[in-house]
Write a protein that holds these residues in place. Structure first.
Motif, PDB file in Angstrom:
ATOM      1  N   ALA A 169      25.507  24.884  17.354  1.00 48.95           N
ATOM      2  CA  ALA A 169      26.654  24.612  18.235  1.00 48.95           C
ATOM      3  C   ALA A 169      27.619  25.786  18.138  1.00 48.95           C
ATOM      4  N   GLY A 170      28.173  26.165  19.247  1.00 49.53           N
ATOM      5  CA  GLY A 170      29.116  27.283  19.260  1.00 49.53           C
ATOM      6  C   GLY A 170      30.364  26.911  20.024  1.00 49.53           C
ATOM      7  N   GLU A 171      31.449  27.561  19.667  1.00 47.51           N
ATOM      8  CA  GLU A 171      32.725  27.236  20.291  1.00 47.51           C
ATOM      9  C   GLU A 171      33.478  28.509  20.628  1.00 47.51           C
ATOM     10  N   LYS A 172      34.125  28.527  21.758  1.00 45.33           N
ATOM     11  CA  LYS A 172      34.982  29.680  22.085  1.00 45.33           C
ATOM     12  C   LYS A 172      36.333  29.136  22.534  1.00 45.33           C
ATOM     13  N   GLU A 173      37.376  29.638  21.896  1.00 47.02           N
ATOM     14  CA  GLU A 173      38.726  29.214  22.268  1.00 47.02           C
ATOM     15  C   GLU A 173      39.450  30.368  22.963  1.00 47.02           C
ATOM     16  N   ILE A 174      40.258  30.004  23.946  1.00 48.08           N
ATOM     17  CA  ILE A 174      41.060  31.023  24.640  1.00 48.08           C
ATOM     18  C   ILE A 174      42.473  30.493  24.771  1.00 48.08           C
ATOM     19  N   ARG A 175      43.455  31.309  24.484  1.00 43.57           N
ATOM     20  CA  ARG A 175      44.839  30.883  24.695  1.00 43.57           C
ATOM     21  C   ARG A 175      45.520  31.899  25.594  1.00 43.57           C
ATOM     22  N   LYS A 176      46.194  31.399  26.620  1.00 47.39           N
ATOM     23  CA  LYS A 176      46.924  32.286  27.519  1.00 47.39           C
ATOM     24  C   LYS A 176      48.342  31.766  27.669  1.00 47.39           C
ATOM     25  N   THR A 177      49.290  32.687  27.689  1.00 49.85           N
ATOM     26  CA  THR A 177      50.665  32.241  27.919  1.00 49.85           C
ATOM     27  C   THR A 177      51.289  33.056  29.036  1.00 49.85           C
TER      28      THR A 177
END
Lengths: 198, 466
Positions: A182-190
């Protein structure tokens, strides 16, 4: 008075200039894009790159794919965000990258109907040499299924906006039901409000 | 400076600021509700009605106007009720992207300042329409139904999530905005009490709702959607939010108990309204009438030098409002299937929204009153009696209240839920003065949404299969 007239002429000229003509140019398809806070090409590319890297370098997967190329079926990615995102395009990119890594093979479920029609044509139409026709029942079944979902958390107040995306992808062995990876990618934008604009 | 050049200069300033903000709005000198009467006529079950196309075309022409948001909300709803889902989708898309742009708009926009400036010389209708909180919620709600109409459940789920998100965000930033408006009034030394008295009549209606945008009707729609698609957690949250707003609803008690039961716990309410084996569920959304339009009242405000200026304010004449009646459903052997329960009074939301805008409105109106009064005095000084006459005439004509709001919305939103055996059933729906019959193809274990709209003395129905 003269000065004011001159200023008015310059202002008018500027206004007219800003209205005239369109400018079209080619850009780099992988350049960072920050037009809006919404899901964009940069997000798609970074998700695909991260997850494919994760998958092909995961030790058990490296071991398994060293001697053979397992067949994988890609299920739909569930969109659980508050944006209309084409998740099929993300899986297409992931799938293409995996295929190009030379470690996996895929069955394409989106083309099943067309394949079926083609096989039927080869068998039944009488136009194809029966000894060279592709036969029914010879396809390879998928050993693994790739699926996942994408969710988001949006926060907003009068000065700023914050979007957090989480994309999860899982690889399951269809026969044993065991999740192999299982793999996860997080992205945060402001985004912040500017003080003044037109 | 002579009278002529004074006028010319004033006119050129007004013209310039109108140029900066784009096209002037069409509601500048003709009140919006009279335009909207035509839009409301297009909400009809008679699809062959040529008036519908005329209205849709006239609204389409406003796509680039300053009030595009308002016109596209009206157009989107008319298109949706005619089952033209893809047209409706693109109408609401424009509204949604405008709302989204507002979120990240800079604190000071020059074109806004220009609009505010020209509103000082004319009236508030010059300011481009920005949409109210409750209208934003309804926009996403309608967009979700467009996706349902196109059988795109994932698209609908995105919009229903957006409905919840916007209600949460509005809740967080709302109180701050209202407080800021009061502060501004205080800074400019504007006495709000003159107005508070005039607006006291609205309190009984405004008191019916907890806030100007929390909408149990949209919560109910999303909850029913989540329940039908098996997302019981989300369904429970939204039923509970609807219940918070309508805490004496029998229907919502059943719904919450049913979900609790489905999740494997023991509910504390015995009536679950649960479909039996071989039955499917029908959820009816009844939209009654049209949300009332704003009227205008003139309030006298004293000036510095003892004079009086009249100021026009938008107002809701709540005493004239029709009372909403429930909808009844019957099967073909006249057994009653259910009766609808009101979960939102859109009129009350609109009244509450107006009340919250009063401080900001007051500041603009008083400044405008003074500006026009000053102009009148100047005109008298420069142009004698002719100038004064012209200026007073201008003041009288230009002073009109901002009466814009989304007027094809219903007055009340009501819901009902019942279960039917699998197969085709003729269901009759009866409102106070009219009735209609719908053929429902119910599938066991599945949910069907039926939308009934009571407008222009007839019932319009739509069926959405989930």
């Amino acid at each position: 008075m003269k000065l004011i007239q001159l200023f008015a002429v310059v202002l008018m000229g500027l206004m007219l200039a800003s209205c005239s003509g369109k400018k079209i140019q080619y850009g780099d398809a992988t350049a960072v894009e920050t037009t809006t806070l919404g899901f964009g090409s940069t997000d798609l590319q970074s998700i695909a790159a991260k997850l494919v890297d994760d998958l092909v370098t995961f030790p058990p997967i490296v071991q398994m794919t060293s001697t053979r190329r397992p067949v994988v079926f890609v299920d739909k990615i569930k969109n659980k965000t508050t944006e209309h995102i084409d998740t099929e395009s993300i899986t297409d990119t992931v799938q293409t990258k995996l295929l190009q890594s030379g470690k996996f093979r895929f069955v394409d479920m989106t083309a099943v109907k067309a394949v079926q029609e083609q096989l039927k044509f080869q068998m039944d139409s009488g136009m194809v040499d029966p000894s060279k026709a592709a036969a029914f029942g010879k396809q390879t079944g998928a050993e693994f299924m790739l699926y996942g979902n994408m969710s988001s958390i949006v926060k907003r107040n009068s000065d700023a906006q914050d979007v957090y995306y989480k994309f999860t992808l899982k690889l399951v062995n269809l026969e044993s039901g065991i999740m192999e990876w299982a793999g996860e990618k997080e992205i945060r934008k402001t985004g912040e409000k500017s003080f003044m604009s037109l | 400076m002579d009278w002529f050049s004074y006028c010319a200069r004033g006119a050129s300033i007004a013209l310039f600021s109108i140029m900066l903000q784009g096209c002037a709005t069409s509601s500048l000198f003709s009140p919006y509700p009279s335009q909207a009467a035509n839009f409301q006529k297009a909400v009809t079950p008679n699809q062959a009605n040529p008036a519908i196309d005329t209205v849709l075309a006239s609204l389409e022409a406003e796509r680039d106007s300053a009030d595009a948001m308002l016109y596209m909300m009206e157009r989107g709803r008319i298109n949706q009720l005619q089952s033209r889902f893809s047209d409706s989708k693109s109408d609401f898309q424009l509204v949604i992207s405008n709302f989204d742009d507002q979120d990240l708009e800079s604190t000071i926009r020059l074109s806004d300042t220009a609009a505010q400036g020209s509103s000082i010389l004319t009236n508030d209708n010059v300011i481009p329409y920005k949409g109210a909180g409750y209208e934003r919620i309804f926009t996403h709600h309608h967009q979700a139904f467009n996706y349902l109409g196109e059988h795109d459940l994932e698209g609908a789920s995105v919009e229903f999530r957006k409905v919840a998100l916007e209600q949460r965000v509005l809740l967080e930033k709302h109180e701050k905005e209202v407080a800021e408006a009061y502060e501004e009034a205080q800074e400019k030394e504007i006495d709000l009490s003159t107005l508070t008295d005039s607006f006291a009549g609205l309190d009984t209606v405004a008191g019916q709702v907890k806030s100007s945008f929390q909408n149990a009707y949209t919560f109910y729609a999303s909850a029913a959607f989540w329940e039908a698609t098996g997302e019981l957690n989300s369904a429970l949250v939204d039923y509970k939010k609807a219940f918070e707003i309508n805490s004496d609803s029998e229907l919502l008690k059943q719904d919450i108990a049913r979900i609790t039961y489905k999740q494997g716990s023991k509910p504390d309410y015995s009536d679950l309204n649960l479909p039996k084996e071989g039955q499917g569920t029908v959820v009816v959304f009844f939209e009654d009438g049209f949300v009332p339009a704003k009227t205008e009242i003139k309030i006298p405000i004293p000036t510095f030098d003892g004079g009086l200026i009249a100021i026009a304010f938008p107002y809701y004449d709540v005493n004239q409002w029709p009372v909403s009646q429930p909808l009844r459903a019957m099967d073909d052997s006249f057994n009653e299937l259910g009766i609808s329960e009101t979960v939102v009074d859109v009129g009350a939301l609109a009244v509450k929204d107006l009340k919250e805008q009063v401080p900001a409105l007051m500041v603009r109106q008083v400044l405008r009153g003074y500006a026009k009064y000053e102009m009148q005095k100047q005109a008298e000084k420069q142009g004698g009696w002719a100038g004064q006459l012209a200026a007073s005439a201008y003041n009288l004509i230009s002073e009109s209240a901002d009466r814009r709001s989304w007027l094809t919305l219903p007055h009340t939103g009501q819901v009902m839920r019942f279960n039917l055996d699998e197969g085709v059933t003729d269901v009759s729906f009866a409102a106070a003065r009219n009735q209609t019959k719908v053929k429902l193809d119910v599938k066991a274990g599945q949910t069907t949404f039926v939308r009934v709209v009571n407008a222009n003395n007839s019932l319009l129905t739509q069926v959405y299969d989930l």
